[in-house]
Design a protein around this motif. Sequence first.
Motif, PDB file in Angstrom:
ATOM      1  N   ARG A 545       0.829  -1.215   0.000  1.00 10.80           N
ATOM      2  CA  ARG A 545       0.000   0.000   0.000  1.00 10.80           C
ATOM      3  C   ARG A 545       0.856   1.254   0.000  1.00 10.80           C
ATOM      4  N   SER A 546       2.080   1.140   0.547  1.00 11.56           N
ATOM      5  CA  SER A 546       2.899   2.358   0.634  1.00 11.56           C
ATOM      6  C   SER A 546       4.202   2.206  -0.149  1.00 11.56           C
ATOM      7  N   ALA A 547       4.223   1.294  -1.129  1.00 10.01           N
ATOM      8  CA  ALA A 547       5.473   0.988  -1.852  1.00 10.01           C
ATOM      9  C   ALA A 547       6.139   2.258  -2.366  1.00 10.01           C
ATOM     10  N   SER A 548       7.409   2.463  -1.954  1.00  9.72           N
ATOM     11  CA  SER A 548       8.088   3.698  -2.332  1.00  9.72           C
ATOM     12  C   SER A 548       8.795   3.561  -3.674  1.00  9.72           C
ATOM     13  N   LYS A 549       8.990   2.334  -4.137  1.00  6.94           N
ATOM     14  CA  LYS A 549       9.586   2.196  -5.479  1.00  6.94           C
ATOM     15  C   LYS A 549       9.085   0.918  -6.148  1.00  6.94           C
ATOM     16  N   ALA A 550       9.242   0.883  -7.461  1.00  7.62           N
ATOM     17  CA  ALA A 550       8.671  -0.218  -8.249  1.00  7.62           C
ATOM     18  C   ALA A 550       9.163  -1.580  -7.777  1.00  7.62           C
ATOM     19  N   GLU A 551      10.452  -1.668  -7.423  1.00  9.49           N
ATOM     20  CA  GLU A 551      11.018  -2.968  -7.043  1.00  9.49           C
ATOM     21  C   GLU A 551      10.276  -3.592  -5.861  1.00  9.49           C
ATOM     22  N   ILE A 552       9.823  -2.739  -4.938  1.00  5.25           N
ATOM     23  CA  ILE A 552       9.091  -3.255  -3.778  1.00  5.25           C
ATOM     24  C   ILE A 552       7.730  -3.782  -4.232  1.00  5.25           C
ATOM     25  N   GLY A 553       7.090  -3.019  -5.123  1.00  2.73           N
ATOM     26  CA  GLY A 553       5.808  -3.469  -5.675  1.00  2.73           C
ATOM     27  C   GLY A 553       5.961  -4.797  -6.412  1.00  2.73           C
ATOM     28  N   GLN A 577      -6.617  -8.871   0.748  1.00  2.00           N
ATOM     29  CA  GLN A 577      -5.465  -7.988   0.868  1.00  2.00           C
ATOM     30  C   GLN A 577      -5.488  -6.942  -0.257  1.00  2.00           C
ATOM     31  N   LEU A 578      -5.838  -7.395  -1.454  1.00  2.32           N
ATOM     32  CA  LEU A 578      -5.817  -6.485  -2.612  1.00  2.32           C
ATOM     33  C   LEU A 578      -7.007  -5.535  -2.612  1.00  2.32           C
ATOM     34  N   LEU A 579      -8.178  -6.070  -2.235  1.00  4.50           N
ATOM     35  CA  LEU A 579      -9.387  -5.241  -2.272  1.00  4.50           C
ATOM     36  C   LEU A 579     -10.105  -5.316  -0.924  1.00  4.50           C
ATOM     37  N   PRO A 580      -9.550  -4.655   0.096  1.00  2.00           N
ATOM     38  CA  PRO A 580     -10.199  -4.727   1.412  1.00  2.00           C
ATOM     39  C   PRO A 580     -11.594  -4.098   1.346  1.00  2.00           C
ATOM     40  N   THR A 581     -12.559  -4.782   1.971  1.00  2.00           N
ATOM     41  CA  THR A 581     -13.953  -4.314   1.857  1.00  2.00           C
ATOM     42  C   THR A 581     -14.144  -2.964   2.511  1.00  2.00           C
ATOM     43  N   GLU A 582     -13.356  -2.684   3.578  1.00  2.00           N
ATOM     44  CA  GLU A 582     -13.603  -1.425   4.317  1.00  2.00           C
ATOM     45  C   GLU A 582     -12.998  -0.208   3.618  1.00  2.00           C
ATOM     46  N   THR A 585     -11.068   3.667  -1.244  1.00  2.00           N
ATOM     47  CA  THR A 585     -10.190   4.437  -2.141  1.00  2.00           C
ATOM     48  C   THR A 585      -9.757   3.559  -3.313  1.00  2.00           C
ATOM     49  N   GLN A 586      -9.181   4.166  -4.329  1.00  3.88           N
ATOM     50  CA  GLN A 586      -8.756   3.397  -5.513  1.00  3.88           C
ATOM     51  C   GLN A 586      -7.719   2.359  -5.105  1.00  3.88           C
ATOM     52  N   TYR A 588      -4.566  -0.049  -4.907  1.00  2.56           N
ATOM     53  CA  TYR A 588      -3.214   0.132  -5.462  1.00  2.56           C
ATOM     54  C   TYR A 588      -2.975  -0.765  -6.664  1.00  2.56           C
ATOM     55  N   LEU A 589      -3.807  -1.798  -6.771  1.00  4.52           N
ATOM     56  CA  LEU A 589      -3.716  -2.700  -7.910  1.00  4.52           C
ATOM     57  C   LEU A 589      -3.829  -1.915  -9.232  1.00  4.52           C
ATOM     58  N   ILE A 590      -4.735  -0.946  -9.243  1.00  9.18           N
ATOM     59  CA  ILE A 590      -4.912  -0.118 -10.451  1.00  9.18           C
ATOM     60  C   ILE A 590      -3.636   0.675 -10.728  1.00  9.18           C
ATOM     61  N   ASN A 591      -3.074   1.267  -9.670  1.00  9.91           N
ATOM     62  CA  ASN A 591      -1.832   2.044  -9.864  1.00  9.91           C
ATOM     63  C   ASN A 591      -0.726   1.159 -10.414  1.00  9.91           C
ATOM     64  N   PHE A 592      -0.650  -0.065  -9.882  1.00 11.59           N
ATOM     65  CA  PHE A 592       0.390  -0.980 -10.352  1.00 11.59           C
ATOM     66  C   PHE A 592       0.168  -1.344 -11.824  1.00 11.59           C
ATOM     67  N   LEU A 593      -1.087  -1.551 -12.197  1.00 18.26           N
ATOM     68  CA  LEU A 593      -1.374  -1.913 -13.591  1.00 18.26           C
ATOM     69  C   LEU A 593      -1.077  -0.744 -14.534  1.00 18.26           C
ATOM     70  N   GLN A 594      -1.103   0.473 -13.958  1.00 14.36           N
ATOM     71  CA  GLN A 594      -0.824   1.654 -14.791  1.00 14.36           C
ATOM     72  C   GLN A 594       0.637   2.107 -14.660  1.00 14.36           C
ATOM     73  N   SER A 595       1.423   1.328 -13.958  1.00 13.02           N
ATOM     74  CA  SER A 595       2.809   1.745 -13.711  1.00 13.02           C
ATOM     75  C   SER A 595       3.606   1.852 -15.012  1.00 13.02           C
ATOM     76  N   ASN A 596       4.628   2.694 -14.968  1.00 12.71           N
ATOM     77  CA  ASN A 596       5.512   2.805 -16.141  1.00 12.71           C
ATOM     78  C   ASN A 596       6.463   1.624 -16.223  1.00 12.71           C
ATOM     79  N   ASP A 597       6.582   0.905 -15.116  1.00  9.00           N
ATOM     80  CA  ASP A 597       7.516  -0.216 -15.072  1.00  9.00           C
ATOM     81  C   ASP A 597       6.810  -1.497 -15.528  1.00  9.00           C
TER      82      ASP A 597
END
Lengths: 665, 214
Positions: A545-553, A577-582, A585-586, A588-597
Motif C-alpha cells: 500500500r505504501s510501496a516507495s519504489k517499483a522494485e518493492i511493488g 489484501q488487494l481489495l479490502p472491503t472497508e 479508495t482506488q 493500489y492494484l490499479i496504480n500498479f497496472l498503470q505503472s511505467n515499469d
Amino acid sequence: MPTTTTTAATTGSNILHRLTSADRDVKLKALRELKNQIIGNRTKKLSFLKLGAVPTVASILSDAVSTDAVVDNNNDNINKNIIVQSAAVLGSFACGFEAGVKAVLDAGAFPKLSRLLSYHDEKVVDAGARSLKMIYQSKLAPKYDFLLEKNMEFLLSLLNNENENVSGLGASIISHSCKTSVEQKLLSDAGVLRKLTSLLGGSLSQRDASLESLATIFKSNPEVVVKFVGNESERALSCIIDLVKDRFARTRLLASLCLIIVRNTSPCYLQDLAIKTKLINTLLELLGDPGQVGDEASFAFSSLIAQKEDMQKLAFEVNAIDKLYNHLKGGSLHPLRFEGILLALADMCSKLECCRSRFLSLQVLNLVIDALAHDSSDVRIAACICLRSVSRSIKNLSAGSFMNETVVIPLVRLLDDSSTSVQVSALGAISNIVVDFTTRRSLFIRCGGVKQLVQLSKSMDSTIRSNALWALRNLMFLAENKCKEGIFLELTASLLASLICDPEPIVQEQALALVRNLVDGCISSVEYMFAEDGIIFDAVGRQLRSASKAEIGIQGMYVLSNVATGKESHKEAVMNQLLPTENRTQPYLINFLQSNDSRLRTATVWAVVNLTCSSSPGASVRVVKLRDAGIVSQIKNMVNDPCLDVKLRVRTALGQLMTFEDSST
Amino acid sequence: MPVRVVESSAPSQVSGANSGQTSPSICTLLSVGQAFSGTQNVSNLQKEEAWRVNVRIQGCDLEHGYLCGTMEALNVPMADTPVVTFWEGEIVDTKNYTFYTGKWEATPENDIKHWTKFPSFSPLLNQVEVDGGKSLDLSNYPYIFMRWKEQYFVNVGTDCGLTIAGFYYVCFSCSDGSINGFYYDPNSSPFQKLELKCTNEERSGFSFSSYELQ
C-alpha cells in the motif's frame, strides 16, 4: 641494554643543541648533518621528529628569511646557505612521511617556504620549490585556490619557470588541489594544458609531474578531454602514447594512467586496438616492478578493464589471468600488491565466462581462499570481491563448484569480522555461492551460515541487513522443504515481518524477495505466510500500500501472486489484501497496472491470472469483485500493452475473465 | 537430454559462453526457476520410443543471449536413475546469435531444415536465408528461438553409455510457455522431437521465484 639508542639519542640531542648555536657556521654544519641523517631514513626522521627538530629548523628558516629581508646583503652567503639547508631539511622531513608533513605545517614553515620562490637566488628558489613539492605530495598539504586570479597567475608563472623543480611544483599543486570540474575547466581555459604538454618534453621529473597533472585535469571531465584531444593537441596525445613505451617504469605507468583516464572519461577516444593492447601489455609487465610502480600497476589495470567487456576479452587473449596468477603464486606479497592483484582478477572475472573458466582451471581459487584469512582487511575484502566475481558463473554454481567446506567455512567466518566492509564483501560472495542447484545447501547451514546471516539481518547497519537478506533470499531459491523450514525457524515470522517493514527500501525489497521464494515450490510452503496470525502476510500488504519504489511493488506482487496459486482460502486471503472491503479508495492494484515499469505490470497481471484460474471454485465471485473494483476494465485497456510479456499475460487473464463474464450474462 | 551412443564421440565444448547477473527475462514463463515437463521422441526405424523429460531454467543472461538449466530424462532404458544433464542455451536474439549455428557440425542447410519444422519460423524464413536473421528484430516476436547444448552429466559418469554430443533447436512460445525442440546430432536419429509444457507443480496458477547474483 639499549646502548645504541642512547648513543643515537645523544647524537640527536647534540645536533639539536648545535642547531641553536649562535655561531652560524656551527648551525649550518648541524643542518647539513641533520639533512644527511634523515634523507631516506624513516626511523631517523621519526626520532628527530620526537626530539622536536622540525619546529627548531622551521624557526631557523624563519629567522634567516627575516635577516635576509632586513639586511640587504646579497653577499651574505652563510645566511643563504642556512636558508637553503633548513628548507632542504624541512623538505626531507615531509618526503613520503605524513607525520613529517604535519610537523612542518604545524611549525608554520609553509608560508616561509612559499616566500623562497620569489627570491632572486636560484639555489634558494630551487630549495623552496623542492620542499614544497614534497609537501604537495601529501594529502595534508593546504588546498590551493585556483579560483583566485592572482593564484592562477602565480601557478602559470611556476609552470613557465625554467627551473624543473619550480615547474614540477606547479604540476604537483595541480595534482594535489584540482578536484572539481570548475577548477579543471578554469585550468584548461587558462592554458595550463598547453604548458603541461610542453613539459612532457622536459626532464624525467617534469614529464612525470606533467602526466600526473594532466590526468587530474582530465578526470571525469569530457569537456576538457575533448578540448585537449579534439582540437589542438592530437600531437600531445601521441606524445603521451609514446611515453607508454618510455624506458622509465614510473613514466610508463603515469602515461598509461593518463590515457586510461582519457578513455574512461571520453570512451570515443583511444579505441585503436593497438593502443588498447599496448596499455594492457604495459600494465601487465609493470606488475613485475618490485617497487611502488608494481604495487600501483594492478590498480591501473583494474581501472582500464573494469566494466569493459571488450577490454577484459583483450586482456584474456594476452593471458592476463595467467600473468596475474603468476604474481600471486610467488607468495609473501606486500598487502597492497596482494590486494591489487586480487581486485584485478575480480575485474577480469566480472563478466566473461572464459575468464572464470581459466581462473578455476589454474587453481587460483585456493590462493584466494587463503587470502580470506589474511591479516590485512583490505586483502580479505579483495579476496571476497574476487570470489564474488568468479561465482557469477552459473555453470559452476550448477556444478556445485563453490558449495564446499573449503570455500564456505572461511567465508562464514568472515561474517564475524570486526570490519563492516569485510562483512559486506563476504556477504556479496556468499549471496552468489548459496545459489545452489545441487541440494548442498545443508552444508552451508551446518557451517553455521544461516545463524550468522539471520544475526546480521538484525544489524544496525542497513547495508549489512540488506546483504544478509540478499544471501538468505538466494539461499531460499528453489530450496527443499527441510531447508526452508530450517531457515524459517531461525528467522521467525516476526523478524521477517519487521524486515519487510524496515525503514530502508533496499531491505524491504530483499525481505519481500525472500518471502517470494519461501512461498514458491511445494504448495504447503504457502502456509508460512499465515504463521503467527499472518503477520508476514499483513506486513506484505502494508508495504504494497505504501510501496516507495517499483522494485518493492514487484517483489510484493509476486509474493501475493505465489500465494494465489494455493488453496481457495489462500486466494481469498489475497483478494482481501488487494481489495479490502472497508477501503473505498482506488486500489493500489490499479496504480500498479498503470505503472511505467513493465515488470510491475507483469507481476500484477500474474496475480490476477492466478486469482481467476477457471478451475478454482471461487473464481467467479472474485471476478465480480475485480470487475466492481475497476480491475477488469483496466486490464481490458491493456490488450495492446507495449511490453510483449504484459500483453500476453493480459490475454491469458482476459481469456479467463471472459469465461465468467459469458456465464454471468 | 542424453541419447544413446551410436558411435563414440566426445561432447563438444561451447566456447566463450557467458553468464553474469540475472537480468530481467523477456518472458516471465522463461525465467529462472521455471520448470517444464514433457517427452522426447527417440524412436528409430526399429522401435517407437519416447522418454519423459523435465527441464528447469537455472540461469538467464539476456545481455549475452544466454540461458542455462538442467534436463532430466526419466525412463532411460539403460540407466538405473533419471539422468540429469546441464545445458547452456544460445538465444537467437540476432545480436549475440543468429539462426545460423556455425559450429557443432551444423551447416546452414541443417539449420534451415530444423528451424522450418517450427510453424512460427515460416514468416522469418526469407530473411534468414539472406543473412541468418541478423537484420530481424525479434524483441516483440511471441516465440523465442534457441539452441540448447548439453555440457555435462550432473548425476552420472561419462561412461554411462549415453551421449550429449548433439544439440537442440528450440522454439519457446511466450504465450503459453510451451517448448518444442529437435535434437540434432549427425550420429543420432534425425529430428528427435522434444515437447515440453510449463508445469505448475500442483499449484492452481503460476508461481515465480527469483535469485539475483551480486
